[in-house]
Design an enzyme around this catalytic site. Structure first.
Site, mmCIF file in Angstrom:
data_model
loop_
_atom_site.group_PDB
_atom_site.id
_atom_site.type_symbol
_atom_site.label_atom_id
_atom_site.label_comp_id
_atom_site.label_asym_id
_atom_site.label_seq_id
_atom_site.Cartn_x
_atom_site.Cartn_y
_atom_site.Cartn_z
ATOM 1 C CB CYS A 36 -0.913 0.021 1.225
ATOM 2 S SG CYS A 36 0.005 0.103 2.768
ATOM 3 C CB CYS A 106 -2.051 -2.999 8.333
ATOM 4 S SG CYS A 106 -3.017 -2.705 6.850
HETATM 5 S S1 FES Z 1 -6.326 3.887 0.791
HETATM 6 FE FE1 FES Z 1 -4.317 4.547 0.951
HETATM 7 S S2 FES Z 1 -3.249 2.749 1.393
HETATM 8 FE FE2 FES Z 1 -5.296 2.110 1.358
#
Ligand code: FES
Lengths: 125, 125
Positions: A36, A106
């Site tokens: 991302c 994440c």
């Molecule tokens: S919307 Fe920006 S990384 Fe997911």
């Protein structure tokens, strides 16, 4: 959609901020997620006598899951030895927060940032 | 790392929130980014006499760039006709915010959400 723990850590993230990275007791990890493009900085403050992490800080411009993952990570490392925290797996953080599979990257940011912070601290000694 | 406009919209996002989606004057767009798994909801409120967008709201759990992109998008659609807003390109938003290439998919969420909201409004009539 998201577990209440994610929402709670997103709304009230723990340990947001920075330490002076030139402090010899501080280790700084700066890592990125290829998926991302987000970046996370995680810092540990180590008691040089005992080798224990006494405090931690993070900063990220990442999504809600990245904020919650790093908030949890900073809480988990406090009071632990360096050898212990490098065994923290992103899957444990993801499980604790019930992150969906698409958000595993994440929690990986948080695992990588802990390891990078420990490495930086050790390299400085 | 990030342009001051991103930081500013991230710190003070405009038009965060929701409208009642059963309101016939409201169009709701809910879209996702395959790259990162983030989701964005953008809603428009349309004056049915003039066909103008009179208000807009968004919600996202996405990253800082997604928050800034949707904040800008809600500002840009206000006061415009439906035909106009479907021509808004993510590249314009990205340029305005000076997003890095790795963050283009975040501005794409905003473009897609505007189009989805207009489509939803038109389908309801
Ligand atoms: S919307 Fe920006 S990384 Fe997911």
């Amino acid at each position: 959609l998201y577990h209440e723990r994610v929402i709670e850590h997103y709304d009230k993230p723990r340990n947001v901020g920075s330490f002076d990275k030139s402090d010899p007791g501080v280790g700084t990890g700066l890592v990125g997620a290829p998926a991302c493009g987000d970046v996370m900085k995680l810092q540990i403050k180590v008691d040089e006598e005992t080798g224990k992490i006494v405090d931690a800080r993070f900063k990220t411009f990442g999504c809600g899951s990245a904020i919650a993952s790093s908030s949890v990570a900073t809480e988990w490392v406090k009071g632990k030895q360096l050898e212990e925290v490098v065994t923290i797996k992103n899957t444990e953080i993801a499980k604790y927060l019930s992150l969906p599979p698409v958000k595993l990257h994440c929690s990986m940011l948080a695992e990588d940032a802990i390891k990078a912070a420990v490495k930086d601290y050790e390299a400085k000694r």
